[in-house]
Design a protein around this motif. Structure first.
Motif, PDB file in Angstrom:
ATOM      1  N   GLN A 221       7.055  -2.314 -15.751  1.00 22.36           N
ATOM      2  CA  GLN A 221       5.797  -2.562 -16.463  1.00 22.36           C
ATOM      3  C   GLN A 221       4.619  -2.627 -15.495  1.00 22.36           C
ATOM      4  OE1 GLN A 221       5.289  -2.874 -19.768  1.00 22.36           O
ATOM      5  NE2 GLN A 221       7.398  -2.746 -20.456  1.00 22.36           N
ATOM      6  N   LEU A 222       4.828  -3.276 -14.352  1.00 22.19           N
ATOM      7  CA  LEU A 222       3.752  -3.369 -13.364  1.00 22.19           C
ATOM      8  C   LEU A 222       3.418  -1.999 -12.780  1.00 22.19           C
ATOM      9  CD1 LEU A 222       4.793  -6.634 -11.454  1.00 22.19           C
ATOM     10  CD2 LEU A 222       2.924  -6.357 -13.096  1.00 22.19           C
ATOM     11  N   ALA A 223       4.443  -1.230 -12.438  1.00 23.32           N
ATOM     12  CA  ALA A 223       4.207   0.108 -11.886  1.00 23.32           C
ATOM     13  C   ALA A 223       3.522   1.009 -12.903  1.00 23.32           C
ATOM     14  CB  ALA A 223       5.532   0.720 -11.433  1.00 23.32           C
ATOM     15  N   TRP A 224       3.939   0.893 -14.144  1.00 28.26           N
ATOM     16  CA  TRP A 224       3.355   1.721 -15.203  1.00 28.26           C
ATOM     17  C   TRP A 224       1.875   1.399 -15.409  1.00 28.26           C
ATOM     18  CZ3 TRP A 224       4.140   6.072 -17.558  1.00 28.26           C
ATOM     19  CH2 TRP A 224       3.537   6.339 -18.775  1.00 28.26           C
ATOM     20  N   SER A 225       1.493   0.139 -15.244  1.00 33.04           N
ATOM     21  CA  SER A 225       0.093  -0.245 -15.421  1.00 33.04           C
ATOM     22  C   SER A 225      -0.809   0.430 -14.387  1.00 33.04           C
ATOM     23  CB  SER A 225      -0.052  -1.770 -15.338  1.00 33.04           C
ATOM     24  OG  SER A 225       0.263  -2.239 -14.031  1.00 33.04           O
ATOM     25  N   TYR A 226      -0.281   0.738 -13.205  1.00 32.61           N
ATOM     26  CA  TYR A 226      -1.056   1.434 -12.188  1.00 32.61           C
ATOM     27  C   TYR A 226      -1.066   2.949 -12.417  1.00 32.61           C
ATOM     28  CZ  TYR A 226      -1.322  -2.865  -9.439  1.00 32.61           C
ATOM     29  OH  TYR A 226      -1.591  -4.144  -9.021  1.00 32.61           O
ATOM     30  N   VAL A 227      -0.008   3.461 -13.024  1.00 38.27           N
ATOM     31  CA  VAL A 227       0.104   4.907 -13.226  1.00 38.27           C
ATOM     32  C   VAL A 227      -0.687   5.359 -14.442  1.00 38.27           C
ATOM     33  CG1 VAL A 227       1.753   6.752 -13.789  1.00 38.27           C
ATOM     34  CG2 VAL A 227       2.340   5.029 -12.086  1.00 38.27           C
ATOM     35  N   ARG A 228      -0.850   4.485 -15.411  1.00 37.90           N
ATOM     36  CA  ARG A 228      -1.380   4.856 -16.722  1.00 37.90           C
ATOM     37  C   ARG A 228      -2.704   5.622 -16.649  1.00 37.90           C
ATOM     38  NH1 ARG A 228      -2.425   0.051 -18.480  1.00 37.90           N
ATOM     39  NH2 ARG A 228      -0.248  -0.462 -18.908  1.00 37.90           N
ATOM     40  N   VAL A 229      -3.680   5.095 -15.924  1.00 34.95           N
ATOM     41  CA  VAL A 229      -5.000   5.712 -15.873  1.00 34.95           C
ATOM     42  C   VAL A 229      -4.954   7.076 -15.194  1.00 34.95           C
ATOM     43  CG1 VAL A 229      -7.348   5.445 -14.983  1.00 34.95           C
ATOM     44  CG2 VAL A 229      -6.148   3.471 -15.924  1.00 34.95           C
ATOM     45  N   SER A 230      -4.069   7.248 -14.223  1.00 35.71           N
ATOM     46  CA  SER A 230      -3.999   8.508 -13.485  1.00 35.71           C
ATOM     47  C   SER A 230      -3.405   9.650 -14.309  1.00 35.71           C
ATOM     48  CB  SER A 230      -3.169   8.318 -12.212  1.00 35.71           C
ATOM     49  OG  SER A 230      -1.826   7.976 -12.530  1.00 35.71           O
ATOM     50  N   LEU A 231      -2.940   9.376 -15.517  1.00 34.53           N
ATOM     51  CA  LEU A 231      -2.363  10.424 -16.353  1.00 34.53           C
ATOM     52  C   LEU A 231      -3.427  11.327 -16.970  1.00 34.53           C
ATOM     53  CD1 LEU A 231       0.312   8.281 -18.243  1.00 34.53           C
ATOM     54  CD2 LEU A 231       0.710   9.859 -16.359  1.00 34.53           C
ATOM     55  N   GLY A 232      -4.671  10.874 -16.985  1.00 37.34           N
ATOM     56  CA  GLY A 232      -5.744  11.656 -17.594  1.00 37.34           C
ATOM     57  C   GLY A 232      -6.594  12.382 -16.568  1.00 37.34           C
ATOM     58  N   ASN A 233      -7.480  13.240 -17.066  1.00 38.45           N
ATOM     59  CA  ASN A 233      -8.424  13.972 -16.229  1.00 38.45           C
ATOM     60  C   ASN A 233      -9.785  13.279 -16.314  1.00 38.45           C
ATOM     61  OD1 ASN A 233      -6.567  16.090 -15.539  1.00 38.45           O
ATOM     62  ND2 ASN A 233      -6.885  16.938 -17.589  1.00 38.45           N
TER      63      ASN A 233
END
Length: 336
Positions: A221-233
Protein backbone atom coordinates in the motif's frame (compact mmCIF):
# COMPACT_ATOMS: atom_id res chain seq x y z
CA UNK A 1 -42.77 -57.02 -15.56
CA UNK A 2 -42.46 -54.53 -18.38
CA UNK A 3 -41.43 -51.86 -15.88
CA UNK A 4 -38.66 -54.03 -14.47
CA UNK A 5 -37.50 -54.90 -17.96
CA UNK A 6 -37.38 -51.27 -18.95
CA UNK A 7 -35.35 -50.31 -15.88
CA UNK A 8 -32.94 -53.17 -16.37
CA UNK A 9 -32.50 -52.28 -20.02
CA UNK A 10 -31.46 -48.73 -19.32
CA UNK A 11 -27.93 -48.14 -20.64
CA UNK A 12 -25.10 -46.95 -18.33
CA UNK A 13 -24.72 -43.77 -20.41
CA UNK A 14 -28.40 -42.96 -19.92
CA UNK A 15 -28.10 -43.56 -16.21
CA UNK A 16 -25.08 -41.25 -15.95
CA UNK A 17 -26.91 -38.60 -17.97
CA UNK A 18 -29.92 -38.81 -15.69
CA UNK A 19 -27.69 -38.60 -12.63
CA UNK A 20 -25.93 -35.59 -14.09
CA UNK A 21 -29.25 -33.82 -14.58
CA UNK A 22 -30.10 -34.59 -10.99
CA UNK A 23 -26.86 -33.12 -9.66
CA UNK A 24 -27.25 -29.86 -11.59
CA UNK A 25 -24.23 -27.59 -11.25
CA UNK A 26 -22.74 -29.23 -8.18
CA UNK A 27 -18.96 -29.23 -7.84
CA UNK A 28 -17.06 -32.48 -8.06
CA UNK A 29 -13.56 -33.82 -7.74
CA UNK A 30 -10.79 -31.42 -6.78
CA UNK A 31 -13.04 -28.36 -7.07
CA UNK A 32 -15.44 -29.86 -4.53
CA UNK A 33 -12.57 -30.74 -2.20
CA UNK A 34 -11.11 -27.21 -2.24
CA UNK A 35 -14.52 -25.57 -1.84
CA UNK A 36 -15.48 -27.82 1.05
CA UNK A 37 -12.17 -27.26 2.82
CA UNK A 38 -12.39 -23.46 2.63
CA UNK A 39 -16.16 -23.02 2.36
CA UNK A 40 -16.41 -21.00 5.59
CA UNK A 41 -13.96 -18.38 4.34
CA UNK A 42 -15.49 -18.33 0.85
CA UNK A 43 -19.07 -17.95 2.09
CA UNK A 44 -18.02 -15.27 4.56
CA UNK A 45 -16.34 -13.31 1.79
CA UNK A 46 -19.32 -13.68 -0.55
CA UNK A 47 -21.80 -12.68 2.16
CA UNK A 48 -19.73 -9.66 3.18
CA UNK A 49 -19.50 -8.60 -0.45
CA UNK A 50 -23.25 -8.90 -0.94
CA UNK A 51 -23.98 -6.86 2.19
CA UNK A 52 -21.49 -4.17 1.17
CA UNK A 53 -23.02 -3.88 -2.30
CA UNK A 54 -26.50 -3.61 -0.79
CA UNK A 55 -25.36 -0.80 1.54
CA UNK A 56 -23.74 1.04 -1.38
CA UNK A 57 -26.91 0.79 -3.48
CA UNK A 58 -28.96 2.20 -0.59
CA UNK A 59 -26.51 5.03 0.07
CA UNK A 60 -26.39 5.97 -3.61
CA UNK A 61 -30.16 6.28 -3.70
CA UNK A 62 -30.00 8.66 -0.72
CA UNK A 63 -27.29 10.68 -2.49
CA UNK A 64 -29.24 10.93 -5.74
CA UNK A 65 -32.34 12.06 -3.84
CA UNK A 66 -30.28 14.88 -2.31
CA UNK A 67 -28.64 15.84 -5.62
CA UNK A 68 -32.00 15.96 -7.42
CA UNK A 69 -32.82 18.91 -5.21
CA UNK A 70 -29.99 20.76 -6.96
CA UNK A 71 -30.99 19.82 -10.50
CA UNK A 72 -29.04 16.57 -10.97
CA UNK A 73 -27.51 15.68 -13.42
CA UNK A 74 -26.82 19.37 -14.18
CA UNK A 75 -25.95 20.38 -10.64
CA UNK A 76 -26.37 23.97 -9.53
CA UNK A 77 -23.77 25.72 -7.41
CA UNK A 78 -24.03 25.26 -3.68
CA UNK A 79 -24.78 21.55 -3.64
CA UNK A 80 -21.52 20.85 -1.79
CA UNK A 81 -22.54 22.97 1.21
CA UNK A 82 -24.78 20.38 2.87
CA UNK A 83 -23.55 17.28 1.09
CA UNK A 84 -22.87 14.39 3.48
CA UNK A 85 -19.63 12.79 2.33
CA UNK A 86 -19.10 10.66 5.43
CA UNK A 87 -20.68 7.49 3.94
CA UNK A 88 -18.37 7.73 0.91
CA UNK A 89 -15.34 8.25 3.12
CA UNK A 90 -16.28 5.33 5.38
CA UNK A 91 -16.77 2.87 2.52
CA UNK A 92 -13.58 4.04 0.77
CA UNK A 93 -11.61 3.37 3.96
CA UNK A 94 -13.21 -0.07 4.14
CA UNK A 95 -12.18 -0.78 0.56
CA UNK A 96 -8.66 0.38 1.39
CA UNK A 97 -8.47 -2.35 4.03
CA UNK A 98 -9.95 -4.99 1.73
CA UNK A 99 -6.65 -6.18 0.17
CA UNK A 100 -4.99 -6.37 3.60
CA UNK A 101 -7.81 -8.28 5.32
CA UNK A 102 -8.40 -10.75 2.49
CA UNK A 103 -4.68 -11.28 1.93
CA UNK A 104 -3.99 -11.98 5.59
CA UNK A 105 -6.99 -14.18 6.42
CA UNK A 106 -7.39 -16.04 3.11
CA UNK A 107 -4.08 -15.86 1.26
CA UNK A 108 -1.72 -16.44 4.16
CA UNK A 109 -3.32 -19.62 5.59
CA UNK A 110 -4.37 -21.15 2.25
CA UNK A 111 -1.32 -23.40 1.87
CA UNK A 112 0.40 -22.77 5.19
CA UNK A 113 -2.43 -24.50 7.06
CA UNK A 114 -2.21 -27.63 4.90
CA UNK A 115 1.57 -27.78 5.21
CA UNK A 116 1.51 -27.24 8.96
CA UNK A 117 -1.17 -29.86 9.69
CA UNK A 118 0.10 -32.44 7.21
CA UNK A 119 -2.92 -32.24 4.89
CA UNK A 120 -0.58 -31.53 1.98
CA UNK A 121 1.14 -34.89 2.49
CA UNK A 122 -2.21 -36.65 2.43
CA UNK A 123 -3.18 -34.92 -0.81
CA UNK A 124 0.22 -35.72 -2.28
CA UNK A 125 -0.41 -39.42 -1.63
CA UNK A 126 -3.52 -39.38 -3.83
CA UNK A 127 -3.73 -39.78 -7.58
CA UNK A 128 -4.11 -36.05 -8.28
CA UNK A 129 -0.88 -34.21 -9.04
CA UNK A 130 0.50 -31.41 -6.90
CA UNK A 131 0.18 -28.93 -9.75
CA UNK A 132 -3.49 -29.74 -10.20
CA UNK A 133 -4.12 -29.36 -6.48
CA UNK A 134 -2.26 -26.03 -6.34
CA UNK A 135 -3.90 -24.74 -9.51
CA UNK A 136 -7.36 -25.61 -8.18
CA UNK A 137 -6.64 -23.93 -4.85
CA UNK A 138 -5.45 -20.78 -6.56
CA UNK A 139 -8.19 -20.88 -9.18
CA UNK A 140 -11.15 -21.27 -6.84
CA UNK A 141 -9.78 -18.73 -4.36
CA UNK A 142 -8.97 -16.09 -6.96
CA UNK A 143 -12.39 -16.59 -8.58
CA UNK A 144 -14.17 -15.90 -5.28
CA UNK A 145 -11.91 -12.91 -4.58
CA UNK A 146 -12.45 -11.45 -8.07
CA UNK A 147 -16.23 -11.84 -7.88
CA UNK A 148 -16.45 -10.10 -4.50
CA UNK A 149 -13.98 -7.28 -5.09
CA UNK A 150 -15.19 -6.59 -8.63
CA UNK A 151 -18.80 -6.32 -7.45
CA UNK A 152 -17.90 -3.96 -4.60
CA UNK A 153 -15.61 -1.86 -6.79
CA UNK A 154 -18.23 -1.56 -9.55
CA UNK A 155 -20.87 -0.54 -7.00
CA UNK A 156 -18.58 2.08 -5.43
CA UNK A 157 -17.63 3.48 -8.85
CA UNK A 158 -21.33 3.77 -9.73
CA UNK A 159 -22.05 5.48 -6.38
CA UNK A 160 -19.18 7.97 -6.62
CA UNK A 161 -19.47 8.85 -10.34
CA UNK A 162 -22.10 11.67 -10.03
CA UNK A 163 -19.76 13.71 -7.77
CA UNK A 164 -16.37 12.39 -8.90
CA UNK A 165 -15.25 15.64 -10.50
CA UNK A 166 -15.68 17.62 -7.28
CA UNK A 167 -12.52 17.83 -5.12
CA UNK A 168 -14.77 18.80 -2.19
CA UNK A 169 -16.15 15.28 -1.99
CA UNK A 170 -13.05 13.17 -2.65
CA UNK A 171 -9.75 13.76 -4.43
CA UNK A 172 -9.72 11.27 -7.28
CA UNK A 173 -5.94 10.75 -7.27
CA UNK A 174 -5.80 9.87 -3.56
CA UNK A 175 -6.24 6.35 -2.24
CA UNK A 176 -9.82 7.11 -1.14
CA UNK A 177 -10.97 7.47 -4.73
CA UNK A 178 -8.34 5.96 -7.02
CA UNK A 179 -7.80 2.73 -5.07
CA UNK A 180 -11.50 2.17 -4.33
CA UNK A 181 -12.89 2.23 -7.87
CA UNK A 182 -12.34 0.64 -11.25
CA UNK A 183 -9.98 -2.34 -11.55
CA UNK A 184 -7.52 -1.21 -8.84
CA UNK A 185 -9.19 -2.89 -5.80
CA UNK A 186 -9.36 -6.19 -7.68
CA UNK A 187 -5.71 -6.04 -8.78
CA UNK A 188 -4.39 -4.97 -5.35
CA UNK A 189 -6.37 -7.70 -3.59
CA UNK A 190 -5.30 -10.43 -6.01
CA UNK A 191 -1.62 -9.50 -5.68
CA UNK A 192 -1.87 -9.51 -1.88
CA UNK A 193 -3.72 -12.83 -1.77
CA UNK A 194 -1.44 -14.67 -4.20
CA UNK A 195 1.66 -13.29 -2.48
CA UNK A 196 0.20 -14.45 0.84
CA UNK A 197 -0.20 -17.93 -0.63
CA UNK A 198 3.44 -17.91 -1.73
CA UNK A 199 4.56 -16.72 1.70
CA UNK A 200 2.59 -19.51 3.35
CA UNK A 201 4.08 -22.08 1.00
CA UNK A 202 7.61 -20.99 1.91
CA UNK A 203 7.16 -20.46 5.66
CA UNK A 204 4.82 -23.44 6.29
CA UNK A 205 3.43 -21.89 9.49
CA UNK A 206 -0.05 -20.38 9.52
CA UNK A 207 0.35 -17.62 12.11
CA UNK A 208 3.81 -16.60 10.90
CA UNK A 209 2.56 -16.51 7.31
CA UNK A 210 -0.34 -14.25 8.29
CA UNK A 211 1.99 -11.84 10.09
CA UNK A 212 4.43 -11.67 7.17
CA UNK A 213 1.54 -11.25 4.72
CA UNK A 214 0.29 -8.35 6.81
CA UNK A 215 3.70 -6.72 6.57
CA UNK A 216 3.78 -7.24 2.81
CA UNK A 217 0.25 -5.84 2.38
CA UNK A 218 1.11 -2.65 4.29
CA UNK A 219 4.36 -2.25 2.35
CA UNK A 220 2.48 -2.72 -0.92
CA UNK A 221 0.00 0.00 0.00
CA UNK A 222 2.82 2.40 0.83
CA UNK A 223 4.71 1.64 -2.39
CA UNK A 224 1.54 1.98 -4.43
CA UNK A 225 0.86 5.43 -2.96
CA UNK A 226 4.16 6.64 -4.44
CA UNK A 227 3.61 4.96 -7.81
CA UNK A 228 0.03 6.11 -8.32
CA UNK A 229 0.69 9.66 -9.57
CA UNK A 230 3.45 8.52 -11.95
CA UNK A 231 0.95 6.41 -13.90
CA UNK A 232 -0.40 9.47 -15.71
CA UNK A 233 1.01 11.95 -18.22
CA UNK A 234 1.56 15.28 -16.50
CA UNK A 235 0.25 18.33 -18.38
CA UNK A 236 1.98 21.72 -17.95
CA UNK A 237 0.37 25.13 -18.46
CA UNK A 238 2.17 28.48 -18.12
CA UNK A 239 1.32 32.16 -17.97
CA UNK A 240 3.40 35.30 -18.51
CA UNK A 241 1.18 38.03 -17.07
CA UNK A 242 2.86 38.33 -13.69
CA UNK A 243 2.10 36.65 -10.39
CA UNK A 244 0.16 39.37 -8.61
CA UNK A 245 -3.53 38.76 -8.04
CA UNK A 246 -5.49 36.10 -9.92
CA UNK A 247 -2.95 35.44 -12.66
CA UNK A 248 -2.57 31.67 -12.41
CA UNK A 249 -3.39 29.80 -15.64
CA UNK A 250 -6.66 27.93 -15.62
CA UNK A 251 -6.74 24.14 -15.27
CA UNK A 252 -9.70 21.84 -16.04
CA UNK A 253 -12.30 21.09 -13.37
CA UNK A 254 -11.30 18.17 -11.18
CA UNK A 255 -7.62 18.37 -12.18
CA UNK A 256 -5.04 17.29 -9.63
CA UNK A 257 -2.29 19.88 -9.17
CA UNK A 258 1.07 18.13 -9.05
CA UNK A 259 3.30 21.21 -8.70
CA UNK A 260 3.27 25.02 -8.97
CA UNK A 261 6.33 27.11 -9.76
CA UNK A 262 7.32 30.63 -10.74
CA UNK A 263 8.33 31.10 -14.38
CA UNK A 264 11.26 33.44 -15.05
CA UNK A 265 11.99 35.49 -18.16
CA UNK A 266 14.68 33.00 -19.18
CA UNK A 267 12.22 30.09 -18.97
CA UNK A 268 13.61 28.65 -15.74
CA UNK A 269 11.39 27.52 -12.88
CA UNK A 270 11.81 28.41 -9.22
CA UNK A 271 9.73 27.30 -6.27
CA UNK A 272 6.80 29.55 -5.46
CA UNK A 273 8.01 29.70 -1.85
CA UNK A 274 11.38 31.13 -2.86
CA UNK A 275 10.11 34.70 -2.61
CA UNK A 276 7.94 34.32 0.47
CA UNK A 277 9.44 37.34 2.23
CA UNK A 278 8.31 38.75 5.56
CA UNK A 279 6.75 41.79 3.85
CA UNK A 280 5.09 42.51 0.54
CA UNK A 281 7.90 44.81 -0.53
CA UNK A 282 10.50 42.13 0.21
CA UNK A 283 8.51 39.64 -1.85
CA UNK A 284 8.22 42.05 -4.79
CA UNK A 285 11.94 42.78 -4.64
CA UNK A 286 12.66 39.07 -4.81
CA UNK A 287 10.33 38.64 -7.76
CA UNK A 288 12.05 41.49 -9.62
CA UNK A 289 15.49 40.11 -8.83
CA UNK A 290 14.58 36.65 -10.14
CA UNK A 291 12.81 38.19 -13.17
CA UNK A 292 9.62 36.27 -12.48
CA UNK A 293 7.09 36.78 -15.29
CA UNK A 294 4.39 34.20 -14.55
CA UNK A 295 3.33 30.77 -13.35
CA UNK A 296 3.99 27.18 -14.39
CA UNK A 297 1.51 24.56 -13.19
CA UNK A 298 1.83 20.80 -13.61
CA UNK A 299 -1.42 18.85 -13.30
CA UNK A 300 -3.17 15.59 -14.08
CA UNK A 301 -6.62 15.90 -15.70
CA UNK A 302 -9.37 13.72 -14.32
CA UNK A 303 -9.91 12.40 -17.85
CA UNK A 304 -6.75 10.29 -17.36
CA UNK A 305 -8.10 8.50 -14.31
CA UNK A 306 -9.47 5.45 -16.12
CA UNK A 307 -6.34 4.90 -18.22
CA UNK A 308 -4.14 5.35 -15.14
CA UNK A 309 -6.17 2.78 -13.23
CA UNK A 310 -6.04 0.18 -15.98
CA UNK A 311 -2.33 0.76 -16.56
CA UNK A 312 -1.59 0.35 -12.87
CA UNK A 313 -3.89 -2.66 -12.56
CA UNK A 314 -2.18 -4.35 -15.51
CA UNK A 315 1.19 -3.99 -13.77
CA UNK A 316 -0.22 -5.48 -10.57
CA UNK A 317 -1.84 -8.36 -12.48
CA UNK A 318 1.41 -9.17 -14.29
CA UNK A 319 3.15 -9.38 -10.90
CA UNK A 320 0.31 -11.59 -9.64
CA UNK A 321 0.66 -13.93 -12.61
CA UNK A 322 4.41 -14.17 -12.04
CA UNK A 323 3.97 -15.09 -8.37
CA UNK A 324 1.28 -17.64 -9.26
CA UNK A 325 3.65 -19.24 -11.76
CA UNK A 326 6.32 -19.37 -9.05
CA UNK A 327 3.89 -21.15 -6.71
CA UNK A 328 3.13 -23.82 -9.31
CA UNK A 329 6.77 -24.34 -10.28
CA UNK A 330 8.04 -24.44 -6.68
CA UNK A 331 5.20 -26.60 -5.47
CA UNK A 332 5.67 -29.10 -8.27
CA UNK A 333 8.88 -30.44 -6.69
CA UNK A 334 9.33 -28.90 -3.25
CA UNK A 335 5.88 -28.62 -1.70
CA UNK A 336 6.19 -31.57 0.69
Amino acid sequence: MSTMTSAAGTSPDSARTAAGHGRGLRLSGMNWLVWRQHRAAYWTLLAAGAVTVAVIVYQRQLMITYLEGYGYPDLRSGWEDKFNQRPLDAVSRLLGLLPIVIGVFIGGPLLAGDLETGTAKLVNAQSASRVRWLATKLGVTTLVVVVCTAAISAAFTWWWSPVKSSPYVMDWVDSSGFDSSGPVPVALTLLTVVTGVAIGMLLRRTLLSMVVTLGFAVALQLAWSYVRVSLGNIVTVTSRNGVQGDTRPEVPDGAYIVDESYLTASGDLIGWGSCAGPTESARNACLDKEQVVGWSIDYLPISQMSSMQWFGASILLVLTAGIAAFILLWGRKRLV
